[in-house]
Design a protein around this motif. Structure first.
Motif, short mmCIF file in Angstrom:
data_model
loop_
_atom_site.label_atom_id
_atom_site.label_comp_id
_atom_site.label_asym_id
_atom_site.label_seq_id
_atom_site.Cartn_x
_atom_site.Cartn_y
_atom_site.Cartn_z
N LEU A 39 -57.44 -3.95 -37.03
CA LEU A 39 -57.16 -3.39 -35.72
C LEU A 39 -55.68 -3.09 -35.61
CD1 LEU A 39 -56.71 -6.06 -33.03
CD2 LEU A 39 -57.77 -6.76 -35.16
N ILE A 40 -55.38 -2.02 -34.90
CA ILE A 40 -53.99 -1.60 -34.65
C ILE A 40 -53.82 -1.56 -33.15
CG2 ILE A 40 -52.25 0.17 -34.99
CD1 ILE A 40 -53.88 1.07 -37.46
N ALA A 41 -52.94 -2.42 -32.62
CA ALA A 41 -52.83 -2.60 -31.18
C ALA A 41 -51.49 -2.11 -30.63
CB ALA A 41 -53.05 -4.06 -30.82
N PHE A 53 -46.93 -2.10 -27.78
CA PHE A 53 -48.15 -2.75 -27.29
C PHE A 53 -48.22 -2.51 -25.79
CE2 PHE A 53 -50.36 -6.46 -25.52
CZ PHE A 53 -51.52 -6.48 -26.28
N ASP A 54 -49.32 -1.91 -25.32
CA ASP A 54 -49.44 -1.57 -23.89
C ASP A 54 -50.08 -2.73 -23.14
OD1 ASP A 54 -49.92 -0.50 -21.37
OD2 ASP A 54 -50.23 1.52 -22.17
N THR A 137 -53.50 6.78 -28.03
CA THR A 137 -54.33 5.69 -28.54
C THR A 137 -53.67 4.36 -28.23
OG1 THR A 137 -55.38 6.96 -30.31
CG2 THR A 137 -55.21 4.59 -30.64
N LYS A 138 -54.41 3.47 -27.57
CA LYS A 138 -53.90 2.13 -27.23
C LYS A 138 -54.39 1.07 -28.20
CE LYS A 138 -52.21 3.95 -23.46
NZ LYS A 138 -50.75 4.14 -23.28
N LEU A 139 -55.60 1.25 -28.70
CA LEU A 139 -56.20 0.29 -29.63
C LEU A 139 -57.07 1.06 -30.60
CD1 LEU A 139 -56.87 -2.68 -30.48
CD2 LEU A 139 -58.76 -2.57 -28.83
N GLU A 140 -56.86 0.82 -31.89
CA GLU A 140 -57.69 1.44 -32.92
C GLU A 140 -58.40 0.34 -33.70
OE1 GLU A 140 -57.50 4.54 -36.71
OE2 GLU A 140 -55.64 3.67 -35.93
N LEU A 141 -59.70 0.54 -33.91
CA LEU A 141 -60.50 -0.38 -34.72
C LEU A 141 -60.97 0.34 -35.97
CD1 LEU A 141 -62.75 -2.05 -31.98
CD2 LEU A 141 -60.53 -2.83 -32.85
N LEU A 142 -60.82 -0.31 -37.12
CA LEU A 142 -61.33 0.21 -38.39
C LEU A 142 -62.47 -0.70 -38.80
CD1 LEU A 142 -58.25 1.08 -38.14
CD2 LEU A 142 -58.37 1.44 -40.61
#
Length: 340
Positions: A39-41, A53-54, A137-142
């Protein structure tokens, strides 16, 4: 599948129950039975908070470390929805028990974008589908594939330019506290009976539209366009006080809440246009007052429940309960709705 492009003109509006259900279906197809590998936050995509980070969107003082501990290597066991709220049920093993939930509320402009899947039509800003990650983008999930190997195969991003959306963490029971604990019945997944619906509204003085918009009163998930559609189909003026409605009118509104929400969800899922006779096709003109001609009759615009409201006086009537008639749309009808 993603949100399909409908024949109706795309509009800039906040997502309501049908749009959130379409998002739920998209997320389920992308994540169910898969593991959150990475995850990229921090904000990505070139927005003004790039690399930050938001903590307004990822709310309730959740830190990047807490978010990572809660989500990293969790398996997606289910993707659920109630009203306009949706959440992922997460477990430590595939097929195991739920140990945490990731809640997502779209707010006005939030959306989950799955790489390679068309963006939702309700979004009020353009998404460059050739670039990844999307702007804001606020949060990305792989996601790792179903076999659990480390190579990510699905990517999804929560985007929100206006920052009214929320990403929240909950335990195994997301209904233990707000926002889910504060919601009324869902008209699609947990519809109230006609009697339960009417018994609440008989005691309410507010306009019927304001009551429908109140997410904790009788149903949740109904927003501005859905409420107007329901009342148009039921033949009731939006400004009619609930206590002025006859039993027949209350029954008609109950039936149309269930019918409109169910039909809209189904047609979005299948990529079909909404029915030709719906007010939906004619209401997106940017008007807040006055009137305009349409194939349905003359559409009038006013403010009811704090929201711009479209209605057709030739086909909608005031409350018909004996001795309690009311509902003429004059000026700003009160009863501002809450909880949207």
């Amino acid at each position: 599948s993603g949100l399909p492009q409908r024949g109706a003109k795309p509009r800039a509006t906040m997502p309501e129950l049908p749009e959130v259900e379409a998002q739920r279906s998209t997320i389920e197809a992308a994540t169910l039975g898969r593991r959150i590998a990475t995850l990229i936050a921090v904000e990505q995509g070139g927005g003004p908070r790039e690399g930050q980070f938001d903590d307004k969107v990822i709310a309730e003082e959740v830190t990047p470390d807490v978010l990572a501990i809660t989500l990293q290597d969790r398996w997606v066991l289910g993707v659920r929805r109630r009203g306009k709220q949706l959440w992922l049920e997460l477990g430590e093993s595939k097929g195991g028990a739920c140990c945490a939930c990731l809640l997502i509320h779209m707010g006005m402009t939030g959306a989950v974008i799955v790489q390679g899947v068309a963006a939702p039509v309700y979004k009020s800003f353009a998404v460059d589908e050739t670039a990844w990650p999307p702007r804001f983008t606020k949060l990305e999930l792989l996601m790792a594939d179903a076999a659990g190997v480390s190579a990510p195969c699905v990517r999804l991003a929560f985007t929100d330019p206006r920052r009214f959306g929320r990403v929240l963490l909950r335990g195994a029971d997301p209904f233990s506290r707000p926002p889910l604990s504060a919601l009324a019945a869902d008209p699609v997944t947990d519809p109230p009976s006609a009697e339960a619906f009417a018994s609440v509204l008989r005691r309410v003085r507010a306009p019927i539209k304001a009551a429908l918009l109140d997410q904790g009163r009788v149903v949740c998930g109904v927003g501005n366009w859905v409420a107007d559609e329901v009342l148009y189909q039921a033949g009731v003026l939006p400004a009619a006080p609930c206590e002025s409605l006859s039993e027949e009118q209350l029954a008609a509104i109950h039936a149309q809440v269930l019918a409109v929400c169910t039909a809209a969800c189904g047609r979005l899922e299948r990529g079909c246009d909404f029915p030709v006779g719906w007010l939906f096709h004619h209401r997106w003109q940017g008007q807040t007052s006055g009137s305009m001609a349409s194939p349905l009759g003359r559409i009038h615009f006013d403010t009811v429940g704090g929201r711009t409201t479209a209605f057709v006086p030739a086909r909608q009537v005031k409350g018909q309960a004996a001795g309690k008639a009311g509902g003429e749309a004059k000026g700003k009808a009160g009863g501002k709705a809450g909880g949207e």
